[in-house]
Scaffold this active site. Structure first.
Site, PDB file in Angstrom:
ATOM      1  N   GLY A  37       4.417   1.011   1.641  1.00 30.83           N
ATOM      2  CA  GLY A  37       5.479   1.712   0.926  1.00 30.83           C
ATOM      3  C   GLY A  37       6.290   2.647   1.789  1.00 30.83           C
ATOM      4  O   GLY A  37       7.420   3.004   1.440  1.00 30.83           O
ATOM      5  N   LEU A  83       0.853  -1.190   0.000  1.00 36.02           N
ATOM      6  CA  LEU A  83       0.000   0.000   0.000  1.00 36.02           C
ATOM      7  C   LEU A  83       0.889   1.240   0.000  1.00 36.02           C
ATOM      8  O   LEU A  83       1.743   1.408   0.871  1.00 36.02           O
ATOM      9  CB  LEU A  83      -0.921   0.007   1.224  1.00 36.02           C
ATOM     10  CG  LEU A  83      -1.768  -1.259   1.433  1.00 36.02           C
ATOM     11  CD1 LEU A  83      -2.813  -1.023   2.529  1.00 36.02           C
ATOM     12  CD2 LEU A  83      -2.435  -1.717   0.134  1.00 36.02           C
ATOM     13  N   ASN A 133      44.909  17.136 -22.728  1.00 36.91           N
ATOM     14  CA  ASN A 133      44.198  16.141 -23.538  1.00 36.91           C
ATOM     15  C   ASN A 133      43.139  16.749 -24.431  1.00 36.91           C
ATOM     16  O   ASN A 133      42.610  16.078 -25.299  1.00 36.91           O
ATOM     17  CB  ASN A 133      43.562  15.089 -22.623  1.00 36.91           C
ATOM     18  CG  ASN A 133      42.584  15.699 -21.632  1.00 36.91           C
ATOM     19  OD1 ASN A 133      42.739  16.856 -21.230  1.00 36.91           O
ATOM     20  ND2 ASN A 133      41.592  14.942 -21.240  1.00 36.91           N
ATOM     21  N   ARG A 150       3.132  15.687   5.032  1.00 34.23           N
ATOM     22  CA  ARG A 150       4.075  16.241   6.013  1.00 34.23           C
ATOM     23  C   ARG A 150       5.523  16.258   5.532  1.00 34.23           C
ATOM     24  O   ARG A 150       6.379  16.855   6.172  1.00 34.23           O
ATOM     25  CB  ARG A 150       3.959  15.465   7.333  1.00 34.23           C
ATOM     26  CG  ARG A 150       2.784  15.947   8.173  1.00 34.23           C
ATOM     27  CD  ARG A 150       2.716  15.196   9.479  1.00 34.23           C
ATOM     28  NE  ARG A 150       2.077  13.900   9.321  1.00 34.23           N
ATOM     29  CZ  ARG A 150       2.198  12.904  10.206  1.00 34.23           C
ATOM     30  NH1 ARG A 150       2.962  13.047  11.270  1.00 34.23           N
ATOM     31  NH2 ARG A 150       1.576  11.760  10.007  1.00 34.23           N
ATOM     32  N   ASN A 184      -1.103  -2.489  16.444  1.00 31.00           N
ATOM     33  CA  ASN A 184      -1.120  -3.092  15.110  1.00 31.00           C
ATOM     34  C   ASN A 184      -0.011  -2.457  14.273  1.00 31.00           C
ATOM     35  O   ASN A 184       0.002  -1.248  14.060  1.00 31.00           O
ATOM     36  CB  ASN A 184      -2.480  -2.818  14.467  1.00 31.00           C
ATOM     37  CG  ASN A 184      -2.520  -3.228  12.999  1.00 31.00           C
ATOM     38  OD1 ASN A 184      -1.861  -4.182  12.592  1.00 31.00           O
ATOM     39  ND2 ASN A 184      -3.296  -2.496  12.211  1.00 31.00           N
ATOM     40  N   ASN A 201       6.811   9.650   7.949  1.00 28.37           N
ATOM     41  CA  ASN A 201       5.780  10.648   7.628  1.00 28.37           C
ATOM     42  C   ASN A 201       6.375  12.022   7.378  1.00 28.37           C
ATOM     43  O   ASN A 201       5.793  12.841   6.692  1.00 28.37           O
ATOM     44  CB  ASN A 201       4.760  10.738   8.764  1.00 28.37           C
ATOM     45  CG  ASN A 201       3.965   9.457   8.883  1.00 28.37           C
ATOM     46  OD1 ASN A 201       3.329   9.031   7.931  1.00 28.37           O
ATOM     47  ND2 ASN A 201       4.050   8.813  10.026  1.00 28.37           N
ATOM     48  N   LYS A 211       6.228  10.854  -1.440  1.00 31.01           N
ATOM     49  CA  LYS A 211       6.938  10.401  -0.236  1.00 31.01           C
ATOM     50  C   LYS A 211       7.756   9.132  -0.464  1.00 31.01           C
ATOM     51  O   LYS A 211       8.927   9.060  -0.062  1.00 31.01           O
ATOM     52  CB  LYS A 211       5.942  10.179   0.901  1.00 31.01           C
ATOM     53  CG  LYS A 211       6.572   9.576   2.138  1.00 31.01           C
ATOM     54  CD  LYS A 211       5.689   9.652   3.348  1.00 31.01           C
ATOM     55  CE  LYS A 211       4.626   8.593   3.367  1.00 31.01           C
ATOM     56  NZ  LYS A 211       3.845   8.647   4.631  1.00 31.01           N
TER      57      LYS A 211
HETATM   58  C1  UD1 Z   1      -2.683   2.073   9.875  1.00 29.55           C
HETATM   59  C2  UD1 Z   1      -3.584   1.077  10.605  1.00 29.55           C
HETATM   60  C3  UD1 Z   1      -3.216   1.110  12.091  1.00 29.55           C
HETATM   61  C4  UD1 Z   1      -1.758   0.786  12.281  1.00 29.55           C
HETATM   62  C5  UD1 Z   1      -0.889   1.716  11.457  1.00 29.55           C
HETATM   63  C6  UD1 Z   1       0.526   1.249  11.498  1.00 29.55           C
HETATM   64  C7  UD1 Z   1      -5.669   1.056   9.351  1.00 29.55           C
HETATM   65  C8  UD1 Z   1      -7.073   1.512   9.288  1.00 29.55           C
HETATM   66  N1  UD1 Z   1      -4.949   1.440  10.402  1.00 29.55           N
HETATM   67  O1  UD1 Z   1      -3.028   3.345  10.393  1.00 29.55           O
HETATM   68  O2  UD1 Z   1      -4.038   0.157  12.817  1.00 29.55           O
HETATM   69  O3  UD1 Z   1      -1.429   0.903  13.666  1.00 29.55           O
HETATM   70  O4  UD1 Z   1      -1.303   1.731  10.078  1.00 29.55           O
HETATM   71  O5  UD1 Z   1       1.349   2.121  10.798  1.00 29.55           O
HETATM   72  O6  UD1 Z   1      -5.231   0.338   8.467  1.00 29.55           O
HETATM   73  N2  UD1 Z   1      -2.917   3.980   2.204  1.00 29.55           N
HETATM   74  C9  UD1 Z   1      -3.288   3.878   0.880  1.00 29.55           C
HETATM   75  N3  UD1 Z   1      -4.527   4.266   0.506  1.00 29.55           N
HETATM   76  C10 UD1 Z   1      -5.434   4.749   1.405  1.00 29.55           C
HETATM   77  C11 UD1 Z   1      -5.037   4.863   2.748  1.00 29.55           C
HETATM   78  C12 UD1 Z   1      -3.778   4.462   3.116  1.00 29.55           C
HETATM   79  O7  UD1 Z   1      -2.509   3.456   0.032  1.00 29.55           O
HETATM   80  O8  UD1 Z   1      -6.545   5.079   0.988  1.00 29.55           O
HETATM   81  C13 UD1 Z   1      -1.552   3.581   2.575  1.00 29.55           C
HETATM   82  C14 UD1 Z   1      -0.726   4.763   3.006  1.00 29.55           C
HETATM   83  O9  UD1 Z   1       0.048   5.231   1.924  1.00 29.55           O
HETATM   84  C15 UD1 Z   1       0.152   4.193   4.092  1.00 29.55           C
HETATM   85  C16 UD1 Z   1      -0.643   3.029   4.653  1.00 29.55           C
HETATM   86  O10 UD1 Z   1      -1.629   2.742   3.716  1.00 29.55           O
HETATM   87  O11 UD1 Z   1       1.333   3.669   3.576  1.00 29.55           O
HETATM   88  C17 UD1 Z   1      -1.219   3.318   6.017  1.00 29.55           C
HETATM   89  O12 UD1 Z   1      -2.141   4.370   5.903  1.00 29.55           O
HETATM   90  P1  UD1 Z   1      -2.339   5.427   7.058  1.00 29.55           P
HETATM   91  O13 UD1 Z   1      -3.439   6.315   6.717  1.00 29.55           O
HETATM   92  O14 UD1 Z   1      -1.026   6.031   7.374  1.00 29.55           O
HETATM   93  O15 UD1 Z   1      -2.818   4.485   8.233  1.00 29.55           O
HETATM   94  P2  UD1 Z   1      -2.593   4.749   9.755  1.00 29.55           P
HETATM   95  O16 UD1 Z   1      -3.571   5.758  10.197  1.00 29.55           O
HETATM   96  O17 UD1 Z   1      -1.180   4.972  10.049  1.00 29.55           O
HETATM   97 CA    CA Z   2       0.722   5.758   9.056  1.00 28.15          CA
END
Ligand code: UD1
Ligand code: CA
Length: 456
Positions: free
Chosen positions: A101, A8, A384, A15, A167, A225, A22
Site C-alpha cells: 500500500g 499489504l 442574482n 514517521r 528485495n 515512510n 499513511k
Molecule cells: C520489507 C521486506 C524487505 C524488502 C522491503 C522492501 C520483509 C520481512 N522484508 O521490509 O526484504 O527489502 O520490504 O520495501 O518482508 N506490513 C503489514 N503488516 C505487518 C508488517 C508489514 O501490513 O505486520 C506492510 C507494511 O504496511 C508495509 C509492508 O508490509 O507496507 C512492508 O513492511 P515493512 O515493515 O515496511 O517491511 P520492511 O522492513 O520495509
Molecule cells: Ca518498508
C-alpha cells in the site's frame, strides 16, 4: 491462470506524524493505496484483498467501493503474518501477487513482466541492483547464481550487507505452496516478526525454481515512510506524467512546474505554460494554450481557445476560439460558447454566454443566460441574490450593457437593447431601445470650492 492480488497495508506510518493513515496521504491527488489498487485492477486480477490495520475504518471509508476485499490484521506481526490474513479471501487463486500500500509507483507493465517471467516457476521475486542497498532485504545467491534466500538488513552479516541486489518486496507465488510455507514461518529473528521473505529460503531448500525479474525504473520500488519521501515521489510521478504528455504532443514550457491531479485529455499542439495545476477531468482541444499560473478543475476547453495567465476555472465548459483571462474566474456551470472573450477580474457562475459575447472587465455574471454578440461593459453585475433566493438574468442577442450597470434579477434585457452606463435595471427592458436609470447631470454655477480658514 487465476491471479489473486494481496496488498499489504497494515503498517502504521509513524514517521508521517499524521492523524491520517499513511496510505491515505495523496500522490497526484489520489491516496497512495488507490494507486496500488488501480494498478492491480489493470492486471485483471480476479480478486484483490487489502490487508489493513491502522485506521481501518477510515481507510475503508475513504476508498469506498472499489470491489476489493478487506482483511483486518489487528496486530502487526510482520509481512508473512500479514499475507496470511489475505489467504482466506484468495482461495480460488492459482497464484498470488503481493503488492504494498505504500509503494505506489510500481507499473502494471513491470508486474506483468514478473508474472510472465515466473510463469514456469513456483515463485517469482522482483529484485533490483542499487548503489545504496541500505534498508532493504538482500538477495543471497549461490555459486550458480541461483537465489538461496533473502536476508533482512537487521539480520545480515557484514558480507551479506555488501550485497547490492535487494528485495523490492514484490513477489508472485503459487497459492497452494504459499499456504504451507506461511504456516511454517517462525519469528526468531532480529525484529521478532514473521517474515514473508523467509518463504524464499523454504522454496530454495525444496529445490524449486525461483525466478527473478527487475523493474525498468528505480522509482517503481520506492516506498513512502515520511513526508519527504512523499514529496519526492510526487515530483517523480509528476515528471512521469509530464513526459507522457510531451511524448503525446503537448508542449510544457517547464515540465518541472506542471501538476496534474486527475486526468488530462489533450488534442494536438496544446501548449501549457509554467505553474499550472489540473485537477479532476480536464479536456483541452486542439491548439489550446494555457498561460502561466492557471488552475483548471473538471473543465472542457474547446479548440484554439486561449486561457491567459492567472485564471481559475472550475467545472466550466468553453467553446472554440475563446479567450479567457488574464485573471478570470469561471465557476461551476459556466458555459461559454465559441469566440467568447472574458477578461480580467470577471467572475462567471452558472451562466450561459452566447457566441462572440464579450465580458471584458470587472464583472460578476451569475445565474444568467446571455445571448450571442452581447457586449457587457466593465463593472456590470448581475444582482442574482435577494438574500434568500437566487434569480435569473436574461440578456438577449446583440444587447449592449453600459459600464457599471446593476441588473437586478429576475430581469430580462431585450435583444439589441442598450443599457446606459451606471443604470440599476430592475424591470425588463424592451428590445432595440436605450434604457437607462440615471439622475440628470447638473452643474451648479454659483458653487465655490471651500477655502482653508486662516489660523490667526
Ligand atoms: C520489507 C521486506 C524487505 C524488502 C522491503 C522492501 C520483509 C520481512 N522484508 O521490509 O526484504 O527489502 O520490504 O520495501 O518482508 N506490513 C503489514 N503488516 C505487518 C508488517 C508489514 O501490513 O505486520 C506492510 C507494511 O504496511 C508495509 C509492508 O508490509 O507496507 C512492508 O513492511 P515493512 O515493515 O515496511 O517491511 P520492511 O522492513 O520495509
Ligand atoms: Ca518498508
Amino acid at each position: 491462470m487465476k491471479l489473486g492480488v494481496a496488498i499489504l497495508a497494515a503498517g502504521q506510518g509513524t514517521r508521517m506524524k499524521s492523524d491520517l493513515p499513511k496510505v491515505l496521504h495523496t500522490l497526484a491527488g489520489r491516496p497512495l493505496i488507490r494507486h496500488v489498487i488501480d494498478t492491480a485492477l489493470e492486471l485483471g486480477a480476479y480478486r484483490i484483498c487489502v490487508v489493513h490495520g491502522h485506521g481501518a475504518d477510515q481507510v475503508r471509508q475513504a476508498l469506498g467501493d472499489l470491489g476489493c476485499d478487506w482483511s483486518l490484521q489487528a496486530e502487526r506481526k510482520g509481512t508473512g503474518h500479514a499475507l496470511l490474513q489475505a489467504l482466506p479471501y484468495l482461495e480460488e487463486a492459482d497464484r498470488i501477487l503481493v503488492l504494498y500500500g505504500d509503494i505506489p509507483l510500481i507499473r502494471a507493465a513491470t508486474l506483468r513482466n514478473l508474472v510472465h517471467t515466473a510463469e514456469d516457476a513456483t515463485l517469482g521475486v522482483l529484485t533490483a541492483l542499487l548503489a545504496d542497498p541500505s534498508g532493504y532485504g538482500r538477495i543471497v545467491r549461490d555459486h550458480d547464481g541461483q537465489i538461496r534466500r533473502i536476508v533482512e538488513e537487521k539480520d545480515a552479516t557484514e558480507a551479506e550487507l555488501a550485497i547490492d541486489e535487494i528485495n523490492t518486496g514484490f513477489l508472485i507465488v503459487d497459492r497452494a505452496r504459499l499456504q504451507g510455507w506461511l504456516g511454517q514461518l517462525g519469528n526468531d529473528n532480529a525484529q521478532g516478526e514473521y517474515y514473508l521473505t523467509d518463504i524464499i529460503g523454504m522454496a530454495a531448500a525444496e529445490g524449486l525454481t525461483i525466478a527473478t525479474d527487475q523493474p525498468e525504473n528505480e522509482d517503481e520500488i520506492l516506498g513512502v515512510n515520511d513526508r519527504i519521501q512523499l514529496a519526492d515521489l510526487e515530483r517523480r510521478l509528476q515528471g512521469r506524467m509530464a513526459r507522457d504528455l510531451m511524448r503525446s504532443g503537448v508542449s510544457l514550457r517547464d515540465p518541472s512546474r506542471f501538476d496534474l491531479r486527475g486526468s488530462l485529455k489533450t488534442g494536438r499542439d496544446v501548449t501549457i505554460d509554467i505553474n499550472c495545476l489540473f485537477e479532476g477531468t480536464v479536456e483541452l482541444g486542439d491548439g489550446v494554450s494555457i498561460g502561466p499560473n492557471c488552475y483548471l478543475r473538471d473543465c472542457i476547453i474547446g479548440p484554439h481557445t486561449e486561457i491567459l495567465a492567472n485564471s481559475f476555472l472550475e467545472e466550466a465548459r468553453v467553446g472554440h476560439y475563446a479567450r479567457i483571462g488574464p485573471f478570470s474566474r469561471l465557476r461551476p456551470q459556466a458555459q461559454l460558447a465559441d469566440e467568447v472573450h472574458v477578461g480580467n477580474f470577471v467572475e462567471i457562475k452558472k451562466a450561459q454566454i452566447g457566441t462572440g459575447t464579450k465580458v471584458s472587465h470587472l464583472s460578476y455574471i451569475g445565474d444568467a443566460r446571455v445571448g450571442a454578440g452581447v457586449n457587457v461593459g466593465a463593472g456590470t453585475i448581475t444582482c442574482n441574490y435577494d438574500g434568500v433566493n437566487k434569480h435569473l438574468t436574461e440578456i438577449g442577442d446583440g444587447a449592449f450593457i453600459g459600464s457599471n450597470s446593476a441588473l437586478v434579477a429576475p430581469v430580462r434585457v431585450g435583444e439589441g437593447a442598450t443599457i446606459g452606463a451606471g443604470s440599476v435595471i430592475g424591470r425588463d427592458t424592451p428590445p432595440n431601445k436605450l434604457t437607462l436609470t440615471r439622475a440628470p447631470q447638473r452643474t451648479i454655477d454659483q458653487w465655490q470650492r471651500p477655502v482653508k480658514k486662516s489660523q490667526s
